[in-house]
Design an enzyme around this catalytic site. Structure first.
Site, PDB file in Angstrom:
ATOM      1  N   ASP A 178       3.648  -6.854  23.726  1.00  0.00           N
ATOM      2  CA  ASP A 178       3.693  -5.575  23.582  1.00  0.00           C
ATOM      3  C   ASP A 178       2.113  -4.722  23.375  1.00  0.00           C
ATOM      4  OD1 ASP A 178       6.105  -6.514  23.366  1.00  0.00           O
ATOM      5  OD2 ASP A 178       6.692  -5.667  21.663  1.00  0.00           O
ATOM      6  N   GLU A 413       7.560 -15.503  12.675  1.00  0.00           N
ATOM      7  CA  GLU A 413       7.474 -14.957  13.916  1.00  0.00           C
ATOM      8  C   GLU A 413       6.186 -15.308  14.585  1.00  0.00           C
ATOM      9  OE1 GLU A 413       8.295 -10.660  13.616  1.00  0.00           O
ATOM     10  OE2 GLU A 413       8.166 -10.398  16.149  1.00  0.00           O
TER      11      GLU A 413
END
Ligand code: 9WN
Length: 443
Positions: A178, A413
């Site tokens: 992103d 993550e």
């Protein structure tokens, strides 16, 4: 002792941890990437998760892919988020009330986003089948095949905005990376003010350190780009003349080409003709080299369709075409040089994990999301490329690095690219899944 050279006890512990993570994130017909940060179904997460589930819960691997493709739009797009109606309103921002996909004629009945993510699903379906080629798996593959073909058709026909045989992404979220520095230049041209975010409540910063996430200005631009797409009914005709973000991404298009290679193998198993898939794969690789390869750096760079320029930032996105089996030797060699350079530091004995961005760049940020931290899905993809092009020692270095990261920090993550500390969400789906995948191999 590092986990990469660890004994059976450590490997068993890692396997148990990964399985417990996937079981803990299972939600009736899909796996959430994270219970806190991402409590719905995400598209490329599900593909990576299926690859890992194939080793431990093969039936669930097919359910994972099927539930995602049940939300496929009539035009063939596979949405990047499928919202779980049972999840609390406000548990993720932006939720269905922002996307309002009912404005689009092609949208399914279930609430989804209107964007896509890198099409790694055909590869996932192929790997799941290869792991367990039972009659039930063949039947599952047969049901998925036409949907995978429709996904490719959407991307190659409706998203070829540049007219050169590649798919354009219409939002940084479609890249999966992103806030990568790769998007800084195209994002700078998107008119938006950070103050807009006062009208909304971001959910991510309630669960993760704001300094590790995209900024408010990033989010203001993300929302402006979604609104521009949504306000035209998520239609793809006329994008070139009106849409504020249009980029050809090397990772996205490498995935597009890889999907055709996987579909050729799937077609052969199903008794369909693999020829057209092979031809399309060759055309995509050719277009990638022609349009996104930068001879000055030897690496692949995104092409900003609004300016016609290659983006100069050297990110891990540029290494992704290595996964294409038909990439010409010259480009393969140049990508291996780039991967092994001080920028990315791949060796047979990695002292530090693979970063998401050039670690020698002045704006390298070791804590902020896709602007430096190490991610297991990109490490897995680069490793896949190194194995494809017969660099087993380098691939083994990345495998050891994946094991070490999880052994020290758990299924996080993302990870600090120097210390390996766990960042973002704990108990993250694809970290667990891809760990299971490399644990199943010994190279
Ligand atoms: C927006 C789910 C997703 C990943 C993306 C990652 C992140 C979402 C977010 O989480 O993106 O799609 O809210 O930040 O960047 O790659 O698929 O894990």
């Amino acid at each position: 002792m590092s986990a990469g050279t660890a004994g059976a006890g450590t490997l068993t512990r890692l396997r148990r941890l990964a399985l417990a993570t996937l079981d803990g994130n299972w939600e009736h017909d899909h796996t959430v990437p994270s219970r806190t940060l991402y409590p719905h179904q995400w598209s490329w997460d599900s593909a990576f998760i299926a690859i890992g589930l194939a080793h431990v819960r093969p039936e669930r691997a097919w359910r994972e892919l099927n539930s995602l493709f049940r939300a496929q739009w009539a035009d063939g797009r596979v949405p990047h988020i499928v919202f779980n109606p049972a999840t609390r309103v406000g548990a993720y921002f932006p939720g269905p009330e922002f996307w309002r996909t009912e404005v689009a004629a092609a949208a399914p009945a279930v609430a989804t986003s209107g964007l896509v993510q890198p099409p790694v699903h055909a590869l996932a379906a192929w790997l799941v089948h290869r792991r367990d080629p039972s009659p039930a798996a063949r039947a599952a593959l047969g049901r998925l095949y036409p949907r995978l073909v429709a996904q490719q058709r959407y991307l190659t026909e409706r998203r070829d905005v540049g007219g050169g045989g590649l798919a354009a992404i219409v939002h940084p979220w479609e890249s999966g990376l992103d806030n990568s520095p790769a998007w800084d230049a195209p994002m700078a041209a998107v008119p938006a003010e950070a103050a807009v975010m006062r009208a909304y409540r971001r959910h991510d910063t309630a669960h993760a350190d704001a300094a590790h996430r995209p900024t408010d200005l990033d989010y203001a631009r993300y929302l402006a780009i979604v609104a521009a797409y949504r306000d035209h009914g998520y239609r793809d005709d006329g994008l070139a003349g009106r849409h504020p973000f249009l980029v050809e991404c090397p990772l996205f298009n490498a995935a597009l080409g890889l999907a055709e290679h996987a579909l050729a193998r799937i077609a052969a198993v199903l008794g369909a003709d693999p020829g057209p898939h092979r031809e399309r794969a060759a055309r995509i690789t050719e277009a990638l080299v022609w349009r996104l390869h930068d001879p000055a750096t030897g690496t692949f760079q995104p092409l900003d369709l609004r300016t016609g320029r290659l983006v100069p930032a050297r990110t891990v996105l540029g290494l992704a075409p290595l996964a294409l089996p038909d990439l010409p030797v010259r480009q393969v060699d140049a990508l291996v040089v780039e991967a092994c350079s001080a920028r990315f530091g791949v060796t047979g004995r990695m002292a530090r994990p693979l970063p998401s961005y050039d670690r020698t760049a002045p704006d390298f940020e070791p804590l902020r999301y896709w602007r430096g931290p190490s991610w297991l899905n990109m490490t897995w993809l680069v490793r896949h490329g190194l194995l494809t092009h017969d660099r087993p020692e380098l691939a083994a270095g990345l495998r050891r690095s994946m094991l070490d990261l999880v052994a020290r920090a758990g299924c996080h993550e993302y990870f600090h690219p120097d210390t390996g500390a766990g960042l973002g969400s704990p108990a993250f789906g694809w970290t667990a899944a891809l760990l299971l995948d490399v644990l199943a191999e010994d190279r």
